[in-house]
Write a protein that holds these residues in place. Structure first.
Motif, PDB file in Angstrom:
ATOM      1  N   THR A  83     -21.449  56.337   6.058  1.00 28.41           N
ATOM      2  CA  THR A  83     -22.519  57.237   6.523  1.00 28.41           C
ATOM      3  C   THR A  83     -22.812  58.382   5.583  1.00 28.41           C
ATOM      4  O   THR A  83     -22.930  58.923   5.577  1.00 28.41           O
ATOM      5  N   ASP A  84     -22.425  58.798   4.692  1.00 26.06           N
ATOM      6  CA  ASP A  84     -22.890  59.849   3.784  1.00 26.06           C
ATOM      7  C   ASP A  84     -22.231  59.551   2.437  1.00 26.06           C
ATOM      8  O   ASP A  84     -21.367  60.304   2.004  1.00 26.06           O
ATOM      9  N   LYS A  87     -23.239  59.220  -4.525  1.00 26.18           N
ATOM     10  CA  LYS A  87     -24.275  58.482  -5.253  1.00 26.18           C
ATOM     11  C   LYS A  87     -23.907  58.426  -6.729  1.00 26.18           C
ATOM     12  O   LYS A  87     -23.509  59.446  -7.313  1.00 26.18           O
ATOM     13  N   PRO A 110     -21.230  63.923  -1.463  1.00 25.07           N
ATOM     14  CA  PRO A 110     -22.146  64.350  -0.396  1.00 25.07           C
ATOM     15  C   PRO A 110     -22.401  65.856  -0.354  1.00 25.07           C
ATOM     16  O   PRO A 110     -23.478  66.289   0.048  1.00 25.07           O
ATOM     17  N   ASP A 111     -21.449  66.669  -0.823  1.00 22.29           N
ATOM     18  CA  ASP A 111     -21.643  68.127  -0.822  1.00 22.29           C
ATOM     19  C   ASP A 111     -22.409  68.616  -2.045  1.00 22.29           C
ATOM     20  O   ASP A 111     -22.581  69.815  -2.247  1.00 22.29           O
TER      21      ASP A 111
END
Length: 159
Positions: A83-84, A87, A110-111
């Motif tokens: 889910t998150d 990349k 993600p952060d």
């Protein structure tokens, strides 16, 4: 292509040539090495309980690192979508020959933090396979401030 919610690249020219049981069959080019590095990392992280042995067989070079990974992987259950996900945003090839490659992948967590880490590959059975370090020689992520020196990458490219 998306694998368990993580965007992964593919190329008609550089691979993967086969998608079952797991994506494999990358060209002997530097581009094939980059694709194998990214896809191998994604497959190792997301392969469900039915496919992780195929990941080991098709994507990982034989050796103590692969053995340790398989032993650890056999103790957990993986299933579902990420889910998150982080990349893949860049890469650089720091070493390349007909039989081996070292690809440094830049990843955005993600952060928003940018990190880089090396992926060693070896050319075996007409494809690139990841050479996993042992637990005592594994390299941690290195935080980076920018993508300077990296070829920027978009997961949309090559699809």
């Amino acid at each position: 292509m998306s694998v368990a919610g993580i965007a992964t690249p593919m190329s008609d020219n550089d691979g993967p040539a086969q998608t079952t049981p797991v994506p494999h069959g990358y060209s002997p080019s530097p581009q094939g090495a980059v694709l194998a590095a990214i896809n191998g990392q994604v497959q190792m992280a997301t392969a469900n309980d039915e496919l992780w042995t195929e990941v080991s067989q098709y994507l990982l070079a034989p050796g103590p690192g692969r053995d340790q990974w398989a032993q650890a992987r056999s103790l957990v259950t993986v299933d579902g979508e990420v889910t998150d996900p982080a990349k893949f945003v860049g890469f650089k090839i720091t070493d390349f020959s007909d039989s081996s490659a070292l690809v440094v992948l830049a990843t955005e967590l993600p952060d928003g933090q940018l990190v880089a880490y090396p992926v060693q590959l070896e050319r075996l059975s007409d494809t690139w396979r990841l050479v996993l370090p042992t637990q005592d020689t594994a390299v941690d992520f290195t935080e980076i401030d920018s993508l300077t020196g990296f070829t920027e990458f978009s997961a949309d490219q090559g699809e």
